[in-house]
Write a protein that holds these residues in place. Structure first.
Motif, short mmCIF file in Angstrom:
data_model
loop_
_atom_site.label_atom_id
_atom_site.label_comp_id
_atom_site.label_asym_id
_atom_site.label_seq_id
_atom_site.Cartn_x
_atom_site.Cartn_y
_atom_site.Cartn_z
N LEU A 207 -10.75 -73.22 20.06
CA LEU A 207 -11.28 -71.93 20.46
C LEU A 207 -10.68 -70.80 19.64
O LEU A 207 -11.39 -69.97 19.08
N ILE A 208 -9.37 -70.78 19.53
CA ILE A 208 -8.70 -69.71 18.79
C ILE A 208 -9.06 -69.74 17.31
O ILE A 208 -9.34 -68.71 16.70
N ASN A 209 -9.08 -70.93 16.71
CA ASN A 209 -9.35 -71.04 15.28
C ASN A 209 -10.77 -70.62 14.92
O ASN A 209 -11.05 -70.27 13.77
N ASP A 210 -11.68 -70.65 15.89
CA ASP A 210 -13.08 -70.33 15.63
C ASP A 210 -13.36 -68.83 15.73
O ASP A 210 -14.44 -68.38 15.43
N ILE A 211 -12.37 -68.08 16.17
CA ILE A 211 -12.58 -66.65 16.37
C ILE A 211 -12.02 -65.88 15.17
O ILE A 211 -10.87 -66.09 14.78
N PRO A 212 -12.82 -65.02 14.55
CA PRO A 212 -12.35 -64.30 13.35
C PRO A 212 -11.10 -63.47 13.63
O PRO A 212 -10.87 -63.01 14.75
N SER A 213 -10.33 -63.24 12.57
CA SER A 213 -9.04 -62.57 12.72
C SER A 213 -9.17 -61.11 13.11
O SER A 213 -8.21 -60.50 13.56
N ASP A 214 -10.37 -60.52 12.93
CA ASP A 214 -10.52 -59.11 13.29
C ASP A 214 -10.80 -58.91 14.78
O ASP A 214 -10.94 -57.79 15.24
N GLN A 215 -10.90 -60.00 15.53
CA GLN A 215 -11.09 -59.89 16.97
C GLN A 215 -9.73 -59.81 17.68
O GLN A 215 -8.70 -60.12 17.10
N ASP A 216 -9.75 -59.42 18.94
CA ASP A 216 -8.52 -59.25 19.69
C ASP A 216 -8.05 -60.60 20.23
O ASP A 216 -8.30 -60.96 21.37
N LEU A 217 -7.35 -61.34 19.38
CA LEU A 217 -6.91 -62.69 19.75
C LEU A 217 -5.93 -62.66 20.92
O LEU A 217 -5.93 -63.55 21.76
N ASN A 218 -5.07 -61.64 20.93
CA ASN A 218 -4.07 -61.58 21.99
C ASN A 218 -4.72 -61.46 23.36
O ASN A 218 -4.29 -62.08 24.33
N ARG A 219 -5.75 -60.63 23.44
CA ARG A 219 -6.45 -60.47 24.71
C ARG A 219 -7.12 -61.79 25.12
O ARG A 219 -7.11 -62.16 26.29
N ILE A 220 -7.68 -62.50 24.15
CA ILE A 220 -8.34 -63.77 24.45
C ILE A 220 -7.32 -64.80 24.92
O ILE A 220 -7.55 -65.53 25.89
N GLU A 221 -6.17 -64.84 24.26
CA GLU A 221 -5.13 -65.77 24.70
C GLU A 221 -4.65 -65.45 26.10
O GLU A 221 -4.36 -66.35 26.89
N LEU A 222 -4.57 -64.17 26.41
CA LEU A 222 -4.14 -63.76 27.74
C LEU A 222 -5.15 -64.22 28.79
O LEU A 222 -4.78 -64.71 29.86
N LEU A 223 -6.44 -64.10 28.48
CA LEU A 223 -7.48 -64.58 29.39
C LEU A 223 -7.35 -66.08 29.64
O LEU A 223 -7.45 -66.55 30.77
N ILE A 224 -7.10 -66.81 28.56
CA ILE A 224 -6.97 -68.27 28.69
C ILE A 224 -5.76 -68.62 29.54
O ILE A 224 -5.83 -69.48 30.43
N LEU A 225 -4.64 -67.94 29.29
CA LEU A 225 -3.42 -68.20 30.05
C LEU A 225 -3.65 -67.94 31.54
O LEU A 225 -3.27 -68.74 32.39
N GLU A 226 -4.26 -66.79 31.87
CA GLU A 226 -4.55 -66.48 33.27
C GLU A 226 -5.44 -67.54 33.88
O GLU A 226 -5.19 -68.03 34.99
N LYS A 227 -6.51 -67.89 33.16
CA LYS A 227 -7.49 -68.85 33.68
C LYS A 227 -6.83 -70.19 34.00
O LYS A 227 -7.06 -70.78 35.05
N LEU A 228 -5.98 -70.66 33.08
CA LEU A 228 -5.37 -71.97 33.26
C LEU A 228 -4.34 -71.97 34.38
O LEU A 228 -4.22 -72.95 35.11
N ILE A 229 -3.59 -70.88 34.51
CA ILE A 229 -2.63 -70.80 35.62
C ILE A 229 -3.36 -70.83 36.96
O ILE A 229 -2.94 -71.50 37.90
N VAL A 230 -4.47 -70.10 37.04
CA VAL A 230 -5.28 -70.12 38.27
C VAL A 230 -5.78 -71.53 38.54
O VAL A 230 -5.77 -72.01 39.68
N ALA A 231 -6.22 -72.22 37.49
CA ALA A 231 -6.76 -73.57 37.64
C ALA A 231 -5.70 -74.57 38.09
O ALA A 231 -6.02 -75.59 38.69
N CYS A 232 -4.43 -74.27 37.81
CA CYS A 232 -3.34 -75.20 38.13
C CYS A 232 -2.74 -74.96 39.51
O CYS A 232 -1.66 -75.49 39.81
N GLU A 233 -3.39 -74.19 40.33
CA GLU A 233 -2.85 -73.85 41.65
C GLU A 233 -2.35 -75.11 42.38
O GLU A 233 -3.07 -76.09 42.50
N SER A 234 -1.10 -75.05 42.82
CA SER A 234 -0.44 -76.13 43.57
C SER A 234 -0.27 -77.42 42.77
O SER A 234 0.01 -78.47 43.36
#
Length: 449
Positions: A207-234
């Protein structure tokens, strides 16, 4: 238009941006949020356009469980429409908002009732970012999408990233980590690396490698991190998440963000000591704010770090030296250890020396070494002979859903080495294992446990 601005439950924040942010973003924390930007509205009054949206566009959405509201930027003549679900949307029923607006635009132009330009933006999670940050990101992304739409219909890469991390939490996958106990000669699952699920992208790196460098990668990584933590509940065991060093620096040099992420982890019934960030091999600049200082804030809250794709010449080696005891795991690619002494004696001896060096580093830090992508029994034997006992081994486990992992975790332990060898060497059982991808399940079905 100034005299046409409406008030009431359907038009919260029409005049007041802060009310709009609070009602649209603040009260829908963690839900998918859509911001639709309407510009150059002609042929109709604003009041009539709002009524048209609430009737015709609402019908295009074919959704009942949504809440929406508006804000009008008078000086810029921009109408913003916020959409959020009342409940969680299933991935199978997840709406294509852009298509709905596009159909609405085409039909309006066909009937010559109204003409407008539009842009759609979307964010999946907003646990860590505050309302201002989420709004600014949605606002910028909607403007870019509008400009894209003037040329052709296309999602921005930011929205593309959201497409792959939206939907139900069960999309998340985990690659189990297996540990061998040399004393009782048994294998057990101790945790795993968590990935974005879904079809087009099977892992974070794709996912990350497919996104051009001029996009906000940090924001995208943050979204992924939030999503996965939510998915790992308990979820039990050690949970590992990929993140780039630069995203850590840029996002979490703000200590409030560290506190928010820690709060999200604990509210999802996860233990901070079971959270490990894998620092992926990407260039970073910490001249303004040291990576070590960011990591110390997490380490003080119980979280630890791993160096991904660890090697002497890699940047992750410098990370290991800088972070010291905060690095609790070295992840190695065993493909570089496959040279046999009769094929290339120098490389073989270099590999042995490197393994020995890693073990000394690990001992000094009370850390572990994990061999990734172990594909065959010979490699597994070679690593075990050199006292590397932790694996992300495809021959033992493929990726599984987090929900399956949580359900089966307590049973995924203490399978004897002899049973593992029997499954992997037997022609019929090894083929079954390749198909199922769960050695414990194969052994159980065959009555070997």
């Amino acid at each position: 238009m100034k005299n046409q601005l409406l008030t009431g439950p359907y038009y919260y924040g029409m005049k007041d941006l802060e009310v709009f942010k609070k009602s649209f973003i603040g009260e829908n924390q963690g839900k998918p949020l859509f911001l639709i930007r309407f510009e150059k509205i002609t042929g109709i009054s604003l009041t009539d356009f709002l009524d048209l949206i609430r009737t015709e566009f609402y019908a295009c959405l074919d959704l009942e469980d949504i809440t929406f509201g508006f804000h009008y930027l008078e000086k810029q003549d921009i109408l913003l429409m916020g959409i959020a679900p009342l409940f969680e949307w299933n991935i199978e029923k997840f709406p294509n908002i852009e298509n709905a607006v596009g159909k609405f635009q085409q039909e309006s132009m066909r009937l010559q009732s109204v003409s407008f330009h539009f842009g759609v933006s979307r964010t999946q999670s907003n646990f860590i970012s505050d309302s201002d940050e989420v709004f600014d990101e949605l606002f910028r992304s909607s403007e870019k999408n509008l400009n894209d739409n003037l040329v052709r219909w296309s999602w921005t890469y930011y929205n593309k990233a959201n497409t792959y991390i939206s939907g139900s939490v069960h999309e998340a996958m985990i690659q189990p980590t297996v540990i061998f106990n040399p004393k009782d000669k048994t294998f057990s699952v101790k945790g795993g690396e968590v990935f974005v699920g879904g079809g087009a992208y099977v892992g974070y790196k794709d996912l990350i490698n497919d996104i051009p460098s001029d996009q906000d990668l940090n924001r995208i990584e943050l979204l992924i991190l939030e999503k996965l933590i939510v998915a790992c509940e308990s979820a039990p065991g050690l949970l590992k998440f990929n993140i780039s060093p630069q995203s850590l620096i840029d996002t979490f040099s703000n200590r409030e963000k560290v506190d928010r992420l820690t709060k999200l982890i604990t509210t999802k019934d996860l233990k901070t000591e079971n959270i490990r960030f894998e620092l992926v091999e990407k260039p970073y600049d910490d001249s303004k704010f040291p990576l070590k200082d960011v990591c110390l804030a997490f380490y003080a809250r119980g979280m630890s770090f791993a160096a991904d794709d660890f090697g002497v010449k890699s940047q992750s080696h410098q990370i290991v030296l800088d972070l010291g005891i905060m690095i609790k795991e070295f992840k190695l690619d065993p493909i570089s250890f496959k040279f046999k002494i009769e094929e290339d004696q120098i490389k073989f001896l270099d590999n042995l020396a490197f393994i020995d060096y890693c073990k000394r580093l690990a001992d000094n830090r009370e850390a572990v070494i994990t061999a990734e992508a172990v594909e065959d029994l010979d490699t597994l034997r070679f690593l075990m002979e050199h006292q590397i006992y932790q694996f992300q081994a495809n021959i033992l486990f493929g990726k599984m859903t987090v929900s399956d992992y949580k359900r089966d975790f307590d049973s995924l332990h203490s399978i004897h080495e002899d049973i593992v060898r029997e499954v992997l060497t037997d022609k019929i059982l090894s083929e079954k294992q390749k198909k199922i991808g769960n050695l414990f399940r194969v052994a159980s079905e065959e009555g070997l446990l």
